[in-house]
Motif scaffolding. Structure first.
Motif, short mmCIF file in Angstrom:
data_model
loop_
_atom_site.label_atom_id
_atom_site.label_comp_id
_atom_site.label_asym_id
_atom_site.label_seq_id
_atom_site.Cartn_x
_atom_site.Cartn_y
_atom_site.Cartn_z
N LEU A 25 2.69 68.35 90.38
CA LEU A 25 2.38 69.77 90.55
C LEU A 25 1.00 70.15 90.04
O LEU A 25 0.58 71.28 90.24
N LEU A 313 10.71 76.22 88.03
CA LEU A 313 10.74 75.39 89.24
C LEU A 313 11.64 76.01 90.31
O LEU A 313 11.29 76.05 91.50
N MET A 316 9.94 79.05 91.79
CA MET A 316 8.89 78.64 92.72
C MET A 316 9.48 78.09 94.01
O MET A 316 8.93 78.31 95.10
N GLN A 317 10.59 77.40 93.91
CA GLN A 317 11.25 76.87 95.10
C GLN A 317 11.68 78.01 96.02
O GLN A 317 11.47 77.96 97.24
N HIS A 320 8.59 79.57 97.68
CA HIS A 320 8.01 78.76 98.76
C HIS A 320 8.94 78.67 99.96
O HIS A 320 8.47 78.52 101.09
N ASP A 708 7.87 68.60 96.80
CA ASP A 708 7.56 68.27 95.40
C ASP A 708 8.44 69.05 94.44
O ASP A 708 8.96 68.51 93.46
N LEU A 709 8.62 70.35 94.71
CA LEU A 709 9.44 71.19 93.84
C LEU A 709 10.90 70.72 93.85
O LEU A 709 11.55 70.64 92.81
N CYS A 712 11.21 67.56 91.82
CA CYS A 712 11.13 67.83 90.38
C CYS A 712 12.42 68.47 89.86
O CYS A 712 12.90 68.13 88.77
#
Length: 727
Positions: A25, A313, A316-317, A320, A708-709, A712
């Motif tokens: 990230l 996280l 943010m997921q 997005h 990526d999220l 993670c």
């Protein structure tokens, strides 16, 4: 033993987890809002930063060659692997998103080239290196370029300033723990510690390492040893600090670096103990104590950060996922066969939202202004566009805008003068202001005898005094009133233009607002598409501006026709009102009854000609004799001024009615139709095609970020399930 092995295993997995999340990230998220702590190494050049990092790695290396030194961050991940000799070195591949293993000499070349590629500039893009070996300390840190104390020329001075700026940016990040390296013998001039204090006044995220302790042995005595360890009272008690010596040699390294590191730590402990160092300072002396402290500290920091990191996280997921939905929706709308329909649909939703804003939307905060702010913006707009000159912008009685604003505030006491408004409430306030402005219309000049003589004619045709008054009024009065009307038209056009962005922000702000359930879910979705697509936004705004200007022209024409009719037959159209005035109090006032209404109708019919009659009587009194010419001119002037004053009052009284009926309501009722009839130029279609290629790149980047999220989040969840949470 089994418990120790489990704890060690958990520690390594925690460090690897944080390392992986940071690697995936970094550069894609705002570090200030992403709660991953990390250690950063700061200090001047030549204070031993590199040797300290080598001691943590358990072996020597040199990343940078040349005279310019490091110019970008180097992220180092150290992992202790018992029995692994020699150490395994890896560099993170940003394209493949994985670690690639190289011989240590090749790693030094890769990292050195990355620094040299910056030339005489700096870069915040880090190089990521992992070292695994039996002498490594389990730790992750960022090696930053050293502060430059000397620059030989202008180019080097500029480079030093750029390095300072970049390092301070890292130091200001609340997630970064600063390892401040100073020389042990430089207690009076801890320059780097002073810089750390600027961004961390309480030293809650500062750790002081006083390096090269062995060079200072001779200055330490039983009398000063404990004072020196305390910092002679200049260092606060809660500041974590360590005094260390690190390996150094002249030609060939006499023994393994790990052994030399241990010898230095033991010698520090023995020497300072022999000089009378207090037992309470024992854990702050020597590299081994520093190493133990760092391993425990990083575990505590990472464990504490695990829960907020997972929450961030997930947030943010979700963000997005929504962003990807908007990108997909916009991609569908701008297909070649769909762009016109999509633009029109978005425009119709915009028009509907504009109506909601004008009706009064509590959640709309964008572009709210006080009347003074609004008037200043309007004057700047007119100065920029040349739509009105200075004489047209202010009533004759005022020298500048400040005096006009003061009059509105202190004398008129205009409602909501100093309240920040937009939308419908702001429109009501505009109506108050333009009514006041209109009432300042004046004739502009006094009549001269020659004017009256010319208006009366040569005598070939009979001309009554009433015709003369009408002719004289038509020479100047309509122009004076049209100037005020032009001001009103431009004020309304400016007002509506200011609501465009406010409407879009209102649409965007509906999600999560208390008013959300009152409106269609389509509104915020369309708003996101409009906000992201500059071409669509411009097309909608251009259509809005065209509609606004069209209604302004019609509004102005209507007003001109109305005023022409008033001035052409002033004595025929003027009527006095029959509404009785209210007395000193409201106690005796009651609602009208049927009988009182009938009586008022009779009074209205009888009193309609009162003003006409009074003016005609005055006209009859104007003398026709030449010797009375001066008196005639004065009487004509008084009649014209009285008539103009009444017409001016009628115009001002009707200003809000006409503005709403012939400007606001047509805008509200016909804007959807304007948007539905919108056409696209070929230039717009080309921009849409270009936008489609941009969207494809955005979609790929967003999908990669989402992957990526997700990776993670799953990694953190697995750790929590396997090792029972953060602590």
């Amino acid at each position: 033993m089994a418990g120790d092995d489990a704890a060690e295993n958990r520690k390594k997995h925690l460090l690897n987890l944080i390392c992986e999340v940071k690697a995936r990230l970094d550069g894609k998220v705002d570090s200030l809002s992403f709660p991953i702590p990390q250690f950063i190494v700061i200090g001047k050049q030549s204070v031993g930063k590199s040797r300290l990092i080598e001691a943590l790695a358990g072996e020597t290396f040199n990343f940078v060659s040349g005279s310019l030194g490091s110019r970008r961050p180097t992220v180092l991940e150290f992992r202790n692997v018992p029995g692994l000799m020699p150490s395994r070195w890896s560099v993170f591949d940003e394209n493949l998103k994985k670690w690639s293993t190289y011989p240590v000499q090749e790693v030094m070349i890769i990292v050195g080239n990355a620094h040299e590629a910056c030339g005489q500039n700096v870069s915040e893009m880090p190089i990521r290196v992992k070292v695994e070996g039996q002498d490594c300390t389990d730790l992750g840190l960022v090696d930053l370029p050293g502060f430059r104390s000397y620059a030989k020329d202008d180019a080097m001075q500029q480079l030093a300033k750029k390095i300072d700026t970049m390092v301070f940016k890292f130091m200001n990040d609340e997630n970064n723990i600063m390892l401040c390296v100073e020389e042990a013998g430089d207690a009076a001039g801890f320059a780097t510690l002073g810089k750390a204090k600027q961004v961390d006044p309480t030293y809650k995220r500062t750790i002081l390492i006083r390096n090269k302790l062995d060079k200072y042995y001779g200055d330490l005595t039983p009398e000063n040893i404990n004072k020196w360890l305390e910092g002679y009272g200049d260092l606060p008690q809660h500041l974590a600090r360590f005094a260390v010596s690190l390996p150094h040699w002249t030609d060939t390294m006499p023994k393994a670096f790990g052994e030399m590191r241990k010898d230095c730590a033991d010698r520090d402990m023995e020497t300072l103990a022999s000089k009378g160092a207090s037992a309470k300072y024992k854990m702050t002396i020597g590299f081994q104590n520093f190493r133990n402290f760092m391993e425990i500290k990083i575990q505590q920091l990472f464990a504490d950060a695990l829960a907020p990191m997972l929450t961030r996280l997930k947030t943010m997921q979700e963000e997005h996922e929504k962003k990807l939905d908007v990108i997909r929706q916009e991609t569908e709308t701008i297909n070649e066969d769909n762009i016109l329909h999509a633009t029109r649909s978005a425009g119709i939703t915009f028009a509907q939202s504009f109506i909601f804003l004008m009706e009064g939307a509590l959640s709309s905060e964008h572009n709210r202004k006080t009347l003074e702010e609004e008037l200043r913006s309007f004057h700047e707009y007119c100065s920029r566009t040349k739509t009105l000159d200075e004489q047209e912008l202010l009533p004759v009685s005022f020298e500048d805008l400040d005096s006009y604003v003061a009059y509105l505030r202190d004398t008129v006491k205009l409602p909501a003068m100093d309240v920040s408004l937009n939308g419908g409430a702001q429109f009501r306030r505009v109506m108050y202001e333009v009514e006041v402005f209109t009432r300042f219309a004046g004739l502009g000049k006094k009549l001269e005898p020659v004017d009256v003589i010319q208006a009366r004619g040569s005598g070939l045709k009979e001309c009554t005094w009433q015709d003369t008054i009408t002719q004289l009024m038509m020479q100047n009065a309509p122009t004076r009133m049209r100037t005020k009307t032009k001001y009103v038209g431009e004020r309304l056009k400016f007002f509506f233009g200011e609501q465009k962005e406010a409407t879009v922000q209102f649409m965007l702000g509906l999600t999560g607002s208390p008013e959300e359930h009152m409106f269609s879910r389509l509104i915020p979705k369309q708003a996101q598409v409009i906000q992201r697509n500059d071409t669509m936004k411009r097309c909608i705004f251009d259509a809005f501006d065209a509609a606004c200007d069209k209604h302004r022209i019609r509004f102005m024409q209507m007003w001109c026709d109305f005023m022409d009719s008033m001035f052409q037959s002033p004595l025929m159209l003027l009527k006095s009102g029959s509404m009785p005035s209210i007395g000193s109090g409201y106690e005796e006032e009651i609602a009208p009854t049927f009988e009182s209404t009938k009586a008022r109708i009779h009074q209205e019919r009888r009193g309609r000609g009162t003003l006409q009659t009074a003016l005609r009587e005055k006209v009859k009194q104007i003398p026709d004799e030449d010797v009375m010419a001066k008196e005639s001119v004065k009487m004509v002037q008084r009649i014209i001024e009285q008539t103009f004053a009444v017409i001016r009052s009628v115009v001002a009284d009707h200003m809000q009615l006409y503005s709403e009926s012939f400007f606001l309501l047509p805008m509200l009722r016909r804007l959807e139709g304007v948007m539905a009839d919108m056409e696209l130029q070929e230039e717009d279609k080309e921009k849409y095609r270009a936008r489609k290629s941009v969207l494809e790149k955005e979609k790929a980047a967003s999908e990669g970020m989402l992957a990526d999220l997700t990776h993670c989040i799953e990694a953190v969840k697995r750790f929590k399930v396997t090792y029972g949470g953060g602590h």
